[in-house]
Design a protein around this motif. Structure first.
Motif, short mmCIF file in Angstrom:
data_model
loop_
_atom_site.label_atom_id
_atom_site.label_comp_id
_atom_site.label_asym_id
_atom_site.label_seq_id
_atom_site.Cartn_x
_atom_site.Cartn_y
_atom_site.Cartn_z
N ALA A 1 61.64 44.94 -7.15
CA ALA A 1 62.20 43.64 -6.78
C ALA A 1 61.99 43.37 -5.29
N LEU A 2 62.19 44.39 -4.45
CA LEU A 2 61.95 44.23 -3.02
C LEU A 2 60.48 43.92 -2.75
N ALA A 3 59.59 44.60 -3.44
CA ALA A 3 58.16 44.35 -3.27
C ALA A 3 57.81 42.91 -3.65
N GLU A 4 58.41 42.40 -4.72
CA GLU A 4 58.17 41.00 -5.13
C GLU A 4 58.63 40.03 -4.05
N VAL A 5 59.82 40.28 -3.51
CA VAL A 5 60.36 39.39 -2.47
C VAL A 5 59.48 39.44 -1.22
N GLN A 6 59.11 40.64 -0.81
CA GLN A 6 58.28 40.78 0.40
C GLN A 6 56.91 40.14 0.21
N LYS A 7 56.35 40.28 -0.99
CA LYS A 7 55.04 39.67 -1.28
C LYS A 7 55.14 38.14 -1.19
N LEU A 8 56.18 37.58 -1.77
CA LEU A 8 56.39 36.13 -1.73
C LEU A 8 56.62 35.66 -0.30
N MET A 9 57.47 36.35 0.45
CA MET A 9 57.79 35.92 1.81
C MET A 9 56.59 36.08 2.75
N THR A 10 55.77 37.08 2.52
CA THR A 10 54.57 37.25 3.32
C THR A 10 53.60 36.10 3.07
N ALA A 11 53.50 35.68 1.81
CA ALA A 11 52.63 34.55 1.49
C ALA A 11 53.16 33.24 2.08
N GLU A 12 54.48 33.09 2.12
CA GLU A 12 55.08 31.84 2.59
C GLU A 12 55.24 31.77 4.11
N THR A 13 55.63 32.89 4.73
CA THR A 13 55.96 32.86 6.17
C THR A 13 55.07 33.74 7.03
N GLY A 14 54.31 34.63 6.42
CA GLY A 14 53.49 35.56 7.19
C GLY A 14 54.22 36.83 7.57
N LYS A 15 55.50 36.93 7.23
CA LYS A 15 56.31 38.12 7.50
C LYS A 15 57.00 38.58 6.22
N LYS A 16 57.32 39.86 6.17
CA LYS A 16 58.05 40.38 5.00
C LYS A 16 59.47 39.83 4.95
N THR A 17 60.07 39.58 6.05
CA THR A 17 61.43 39.06 6.27
C THR A 17 62.55 39.91 5.66
N ALA A 18 62.43 40.34 4.43
CA ALA A 18 63.49 41.15 3.80
C ALA A 18 63.20 42.63 4.05
N ASP A 19 64.17 43.32 4.65
CA ASP A 19 64.02 44.75 4.91
C ASP A 19 64.50 45.59 3.74
N ASP A 20 65.43 45.05 2.97
CA ASP A 20 65.96 45.80 1.83
C ASP A 20 66.51 44.82 0.81
N LEU A 21 66.58 45.28 -0.43
CA LEU A 21 67.17 44.52 -1.51
C LEU A 21 68.24 45.40 -2.13
N LEU A 22 69.44 44.87 -2.26
CA LEU A 22 70.56 45.65 -2.75
C LEU A 22 71.10 45.06 -4.04
N PHE A 23 71.40 45.94 -5.00
CA PHE A 23 72.12 45.53 -6.20
C PHE A 23 73.59 45.74 -5.90
N THR A 24 74.36 44.64 -5.83
CA THR A 24 75.78 44.79 -5.55
C THR A 24 76.60 44.81 -6.83
N SER A 25 75.98 44.50 -7.94
CA SER A 25 76.60 44.62 -9.26
C SER A 25 75.46 44.81 -10.26
N PHE A 26 75.67 45.71 -11.23
CA PHE A 26 74.61 46.01 -12.18
C PHE A 26 75.28 46.32 -13.52
N VAL A 27 75.15 45.39 -14.48
CA VAL A 27 75.80 45.55 -15.77
C VAL A 27 74.77 45.37 -16.88
N THR A 28 74.74 46.31 -17.80
CA THR A 28 73.92 46.14 -19.01
C THR A 28 74.86 46.17 -20.20
N GLN A 29 74.46 45.43 -21.24
CA GLN A 29 75.29 45.36 -22.44
C GLN A 29 74.43 45.31 -23.66
#
Length: 177
Positions: free
Chosen positions: A149-177
């Motif tokens: 997920a972080l790689a996807e965000v960094q790839k998108l932001m690099t294409a849009e802004t020229g920078k990775k911008t996001a240093d980390d991606l955090l799951f603050t809640s994770f529920v499966t059912q």
């Protein structure tokens, strides 16, 4: 005459001794003064060396402390939580609900993340919907999904802004059912 010759020799010998006697105190005084000058020079050099070393070390320590302290982290929550159907062969519907926050240390990156939030959500939604329950059953699987997920965000932001911008991606809640 022998006695007169003996008397004449004694004063000559005493004159030689008188010449030696004053030179010994002069030599010892000269030696003491020389030792004192060398000791003073050594002490002065030591003081200079230690004060010079500390003066150079203080700015170096300040630079290291400044370099070691990263900029404060800023977080951007992607609200609302992502809810997707999971792919799988298990009977019945399977769901994943995950809350995501992006972390950046660049103050200029936060507005860029806010601007491109819809595109980020779309990319992450597609990624999360491709997950199978077995892939995220353990911690290692969740960490792989987080890295993807972080790689996807960094790839998108690099294409849009020229920078990775996001240093980390955090799951603050994770529920499966």
């Amino acid at each position: 005459m022998a006695a007169a010759a003996d008397k004449s020799r004694k004063p000559d010998t005493s004159k030689d001794k008188d010449k030696d006697t004053p030179s010994k105190p002069r030599r010892s005084l000269l030696a003491t003064a020389l030792v004192a000058v060398i000791a003073a020079a050594g002490a002065g050099g030591a003081v200079w060396y230690f004060t010079q070393g500390r003066a150079d070390a203080a700015p170096a320590k300040a630079k290291v402390a400044t370099a070691a302290t990263p900029a404060p982290a800023q977080y951007f929550a992607l609200d609302p939580a992502f809810v997707v159907n999971l792919n799988g062969r298990i009977d019945g519907p399977r769901y994943l609900q995950v809350e995501v926050q992006l972390m950046t240390r660049d103050p200029e990156a936060l507005p860029a993340l806010q601007t491109h939030a819809p595109a980020i959500r779309a990319k992450l939604l597609m990624l999360f919907s491709q997950v199978e329950p077995e892939q995220i059953a353990d911690r290692a699987g969740k960490e792989r999904l987080q890295a993807s997920a972080l790689a996807e965000v960094q790839k998108l932001m690099t294409a849009e802004t020229g920078k990775k911008t996001a240093d980390d991606l955090l799951f603050t809640s994770f529920v499966t059912q």
